[in-house]
Design an enzyme around this catalytic site. Sequence first.
Site, PDB file in Angstrom:
ATOM      1  N   MET A  30       0.817  -1.207   0.000  1.00 47.69           N
ATOM      2  CA  MET A  30       0.000   0.000   0.000  1.00 47.69           C
ATOM      3  C   MET A  30       0.856   1.264   0.000  1.00 47.69           C
ATOM      4  SD  MET A  30      -2.995  -1.327  -0.114  1.00 47.69           S
ATOM      5  CE  MET A  30      -4.192  -0.099   0.353  1.00 47.69           C
ATOM      6  N   ILE A  31       1.884   1.301   0.855  1.00 50.06           N
ATOM      7  CA  ILE A  31       2.756   2.477   0.902  1.00 50.06           C
ATOM      8  C   ILE A  31       3.487   2.634  -0.426  1.00 50.06           C
ATOM      9  CG2 ILE A  31       4.772   3.512   2.011  1.00 50.06           C
ATOM     10  CD1 ILE A  31       3.920   2.270   4.622  1.00 50.06           C
TER      11      ILE A  31
ATOM     12  N   ARG B 156       5.781  -5.685  18.499  1.00 50.17           N
ATOM     13  CA  ARG B 156       6.852  -5.403  17.537  1.00 50.17           C
ATOM     14  C   ARG B 156       8.078  -6.281  17.755  1.00 50.17           C
ATOM     15  NH1 ARG B 156       7.186   0.949  15.715  1.00 50.17           N
ATOM     16  NH2 ARG B 156       5.138   1.023  14.722  1.00 50.17           N
TER      17      ARG B 156
ATOM     18  N   ASN C  19       9.472  -1.629  10.066  1.00 47.60           N
ATOM     19  CA  ASN C  19       9.493  -1.536  11.531  1.00 47.60           C
ATOM     20  C   ASN C  19      10.083  -2.765  12.200  1.00 47.60           C
ATOM     21  OD1 ASN C  19       8.421   1.035  12.326  1.00 47.60           O
ATOM     22  ND2 ASN C  19       6.453   0.397  11.470  1.00 47.60           N
TER      23      ASN C  19
ATOM     24  N   LEU D 270      12.481   6.485   8.433  1.00 51.13           N
ATOM     25  CA  LEU D 270      11.266   7.278   8.622  1.00 51.13           C
ATOM     26  C   LEU D 270      10.917   7.321  10.106  1.00 51.13           C
ATOM     27  CD1 LEU D 270       8.678   8.687   7.488  1.00 51.13           C
ATOM     28  CD2 LEU D 270       7.635   6.402   7.462  1.00 51.13           C
TER      29      LEU D 270
ATOM     30  N   HIS E 280      10.772   6.124  16.831  1.00 54.42           N
ATOM     31  CA  HIS E 280       9.457   6.012  16.200  1.00 54.42           C
ATOM     32  C   HIS E 280       8.745   4.845  16.864  1.00 54.42           C
ATOM     33  CE1 HIS E 280       6.309   6.068  13.252  1.00 54.42           C
ATOM     34  NE2 HIS E 280       6.603   4.863  12.802  1.00 54.42           N
TER      35      HIS E 280
END
Length: 316
Positions: free
Chosen positions: A14-15, A95, A127, A150, A182
């Site tokens: 999607m990104i 995560r 991530n 990012l 992040h």
Amino acid sequence: MAPKAKIVLVGSGMIGGVMATLIVQKNLGDVVLFDIVKNMPHGKALDTSHTNVMAYSNCKVSGSNTYDDLAGADVVIVTAGFTKAPGKSDKEWNRDDLLPLNNKIMIEIGGHIKKNCPNAFIIVVTNPVDVMVQLLHQHSGVPKNKIIGLGGVLDTSRLKYYISQKLNVCPRDVNAHIVGAHGNKMVLLKRYITVGGIPLQEFINNKLISDAELEAIFDRTVNTALEIVNLHASPYVAPAAAIIEMAESYLKDLKKVLICSTLLEGQYGHSDIFGGTPVVLGANGVEQVIELQLNSEEKAKFDEAIAETKRMKALA
């Protein structure tokens, strides 16, 4: 005439799809959508290529299933990787579960970057990004100034938007800084927030926003990704826009001051670890790393963020 930049998107989900569209709209360069899923990137590339007409652009957009197409890339943007643990429900994974899975992917991609495009500028999105960007740095061999992660550009966009809606001002007039990492340990710096160059404290003093409302905005910023997921969606439009802002600053030598995950070398008392801080992005990549003068409370939170990154790095 200089040839167009070659921008390779490693990961065509999607990104990746939104990034390809934005690149064409901005006429930033030719795009290669890479993915291990057969045919999918080729279909997205064909669809995206048609937007050249509406965008008054002339960017070549192609799909690929081979890492050989990294050859000659000027910019490589890595979104490839697991976003949740296979076989676990949304409530069962965290995560940490992604670390060994995405670690292997960074090692693989790093080897292909080293072979095919060692001079490229790399933006890592996978991530946990502060860990993954360091792994890719180690395995790709690219210079420290040519790889970033990012983080702050996306996180601050959310914070700026929420504050702008409360104050009924243009979102672009809000300036804010989120540093450290992040994720849940991101450090939101209240005293650095300005609106049209005016310190936010003036708006608090004038009772246009309260400390309690600001804290609620802070909490929402930290948990925005989860909020979107709970609404049965996933965040990909704003992340794509944030990434392309970073890439554009490099490609056009804009020298924007943007908050990115970059290699710390003594800043904030930390070394050999990636963390979020303002940097100047220009034609040489990271041209300056800006160390903010944090007070004791801010510094303690920054240290907590780096400690969490180090903990996850040890698990990878």
